[in-house]
Design an enzyme around this catalytic site. Structure first.
Site, PDB file in Angstrom:
ATOM      1  N   ASP A 106      36.130  -0.826  12.907  1.00 27.96           N
ATOM      2  CA  ASP A 106      36.105  -1.254  11.500  1.00 27.96           C
ATOM      3  C   ASP A 106      34.682  -1.432  10.965  1.00 27.96           C
ATOM      4  OD1 ASP A 106      38.857  -1.324  11.435  1.00 27.96           O
ATOM      5  OD2 ASP A 106      39.012  -3.505  11.651  1.00 27.96           O
ATOM      6  N   LYS A 123      37.996  -6.877   4.540  1.00 20.22           N
ATOM      7  CA  LYS A 123      38.809  -5.728   4.079  1.00 20.22           C
ATOM      8  C   LYS A 123      40.283  -6.027   4.236  1.00 20.22           C
ATOM      9  CE  LYS A 123      40.309  -4.488   8.335  1.00 20.22           C
ATOM     10  NZ  LYS A 123      41.698  -4.652   8.784  1.00 20.22           N
TER      11      LYS A 123
HETATM   12  P1  ATP Z   1      40.188  -6.826  12.726  1.00 25.90           P
HETATM   13  O1  ATP Z   1      40.832  -6.904  11.387  1.00 25.90           O
HETATM   14  O2  ATP Z   1      39.006  -5.901  12.774  1.00 25.90           O
HETATM   15  O3  ATP Z   1      41.144  -6.650  13.859  1.00 25.90           O
HETATM   16  P2  ATP Z   1      39.993  -9.658  12.705  1.00 25.90           P
HETATM   17  O4  ATP Z   1      39.586  -9.970  11.310  1.00 25.90           O
HETATM   18  O5  ATP Z   1      41.449  -9.817  13.043  1.00 25.90           O
HETATM   19  O6  ATP Z   1      39.503  -8.217  13.035  1.00 25.90           O
HETATM   20  P3  ATP Z   1      37.731 -11.081  13.702  1.00 25.90           P
HETATM   21  O7  ATP Z   1      37.613 -12.313  12.862  1.00 25.90           O
HETATM   22  O8  ATP Z   1      36.796  -9.985  13.385  1.00 25.90           O
HETATM   23  O9  ATP Z   1      39.229 -10.558  13.706  1.00 25.90           O
HETATM   24  O10 ATP Z   1      37.528 -11.524  15.232  1.00 25.90           O
HETATM   25  C1  ATP Z   1      38.453 -11.344  16.257  1.00 25.90           C
HETATM   26  C2  ATP Z   1      37.888 -12.037  17.520  1.00 25.90           C
HETATM   27  O11 ATP Z   1      36.608 -11.498  17.821  1.00 25.90           O
HETATM   28  C3  ATP Z   1      37.673 -13.528  17.314  1.00 25.90           C
HETATM   29  O12 ATP Z   1      38.790 -14.266  17.722  1.00 25.90           O
HETATM   30  C4  ATP Z   1      36.427 -13.818  18.147  1.00 25.90           C
HETATM   31  O13 ATP Z   1      36.774 -14.253  19.435  1.00 25.90           O
HETATM   32  C5  ATP Z   1      35.700 -12.502  18.300  1.00 25.90           C
HETATM   33  N1  ATP Z   1      34.445 -12.373  17.502  1.00 25.90           N
HETATM   34  C6  ATP Z   1      33.350 -11.722  17.882  1.00 25.90           C
HETATM   35  N2  ATP Z   1      32.398 -11.756  16.935  1.00 25.90           N
HETATM   36  C7  ATP Z   1      32.890 -12.453  15.916  1.00 25.90           C
HETATM   37  C8  ATP Z   1      32.357 -12.835  14.645  1.00 25.90           C
HETATM   38  N3  ATP Z   1      31.116 -12.505  14.254  1.00 25.90           N
HETATM   39  N4  ATP Z   1      33.163 -13.525  13.822  1.00 25.90           N
HETATM   40  C9  ATP Z   1      34.419 -13.861  14.218  1.00 25.90           C
HETATM   41  N5  ATP Z   1      34.948 -13.559  15.407  1.00 25.90           N
HETATM   42  C10 ATP Z   1      34.200 -12.855  16.262  1.00 25.90           C
END
Ligand code: ATP
Length: 314
Positions: A148, A21
């Site tokens: 989210d 998203k």
């Molecule tokens: P958001 O936009 O919801 O803040 P994001 O896209 O910035 O999320 P994610 O890739 O969802 O960040 O992951 C953030 C952290 O969560 C990662 O650095 C990792 O340590 C942990 N994590 C836990 N589960 C997952 C997963 N399935 N995929 C990726 N990271 C994960």
């Protein structure tokens, strides 16, 4: 007697796709006693997908492939495994599951890849175990996994309030085309909120101002990409830039290449540039690549649907 060879039974597997998203608007209120910030946000699901393949297993295990797979936790810290365990507990399943995650959404990129994996795992295990839970039950479980995750289940375009988990679908017309500049260095969402508090602590309005997004909602309803570009908004952008000043570069490159609007996605560091058309999204992507301001460049259209089963075998 001749024996007719029998084809091996396909392994029982459920394959689910869930989108990343972007936040077309992200308005942040002051931190509450629990440390959370109330939000008013407009989510759009875009065509960059995670795939989760669930197969029966006696234990809960997870494997990952795709770009940046090596930085994704495979232990209980993984949101997809937490989702599977939570669902098993809720419906009294006493077996495990093997989840294989094919990642395409940037890790720690502000595009909710982990939340997409959690939503996909819920849908996949729900189908694998034939739980019979309702959509609302799954949405409740999703909300308890992370703010989210409910949007990753529903997809399309929606206004999020509360911590972003209370969703109202938004009317949109047509497709919008995006180019993304992805950074492998990632940004920690809690660190960005801490920087936001330090920068704006004293002048944050008590409630995030949803009214300010009226022009954005009108642009979505009209399918007017130019007006949408002008209305994109992110309260966390200054904080993300403070932590990662290099993000000014992809923002400037997209503007120079004629983006209708450009914004840090959520807590960053992915930069999302709105294009005039699919072709223009490719032009913006080429500009990101040529100027060396991204580790990876993606294009996608939105809105798209939330987590969905794409195939299942018994
Ligand atoms: P958001 O936009 O919801 O803040 P994001 O896209 O910035 O999320 P994610 O890739 O969802 O960040 O992951 C953030 C952290 O969560 C990662 O650095 C990792 O340590 C942990 N994590 C836990 N589960 C997952 C997963 N399935 N995929 C990726 N990271 C994960």
């Amino acid at each position: 007697m001749t024996l007719t060879p029998v084809a091996p039974l396909p392994e029982h597997e459920v394959r689910v796709r869930a989108p990343g998203k972007i936040n077309l608007s992200l308005r942040v209120g002051p931190r509450d006693e629990d440390g959370y910030h109330p939000l008013s946000t407009v989510f759009q699901a875009v065509g960059v997908f995670e795939e989760v393949v669930a197969t029966p297993s006696e234990t809960f295990e997870l494997t990952v492939s795709g770009p940046q797979a090596e930085v994704v936790p495979t232990d209980d810290g993984n949101l997809a495994l937490q989702a599977a365990r939570l669902l098993a507990e809720r419906v009294g399943i006493d077996t495990g599951v093997h989840l294989h995650v094919v990642k395409d959404v940037p890790v720690a990129g502000g595009m909710a890849g982990g939340s997409a994996d959690a939503a996909a795992a819920l849908v996949a295990c729900d189908a694998l175990w034939r739980t019979g839970l309702s959509r609302d039950d799954l949405l409740d479980l999703a909300a308890s996994l992370g703010s989210d995750v409910p949007f990753s289940l529903t997809g399309h375009t929606a206004v999020g309030s509360g911590r972003g988990h209370l969703l109202t679908p938004a009317l949109t017309r047509g497709e919008f085309h995006w180019a993304f500049a992805v950074q492998h260095r990632g940004l920690s969402t809690p660190a960005v909120y801490r920087a936001f508090d330090e920068l704006h602590g004293h002048d944050i309005p008590a409630e995030p101002d949803a009214e300010a997004d009226v022009p954005l909602m009108q642009a979505l309803r009209a399918g007017d990409a130019r007006a949408l570009g002008a209305a994109l908004h992110n309260d966390l952008q200054t904080a993300a830039l403070e932590l990662d000043p290099g993000l000014a570069e992809p923002l400037a490159v997209a503007e120079d290449a004629g983006a209708l609007g450009v914004i840090v996605s959520g807590s960053g560091p992915t930069v999302a540039a709105l294009a005039r058309s699919r072709q223009h999204a490719l032009v913006l992507a080429a500009a990101f690549t040529a100027s060396g301001v991204a580790d990876r460049v993606l294009t996608a259209a939105g809105p798209v649907a939330g987590a969905r089963v794409v195939s299942a075998t018994d």
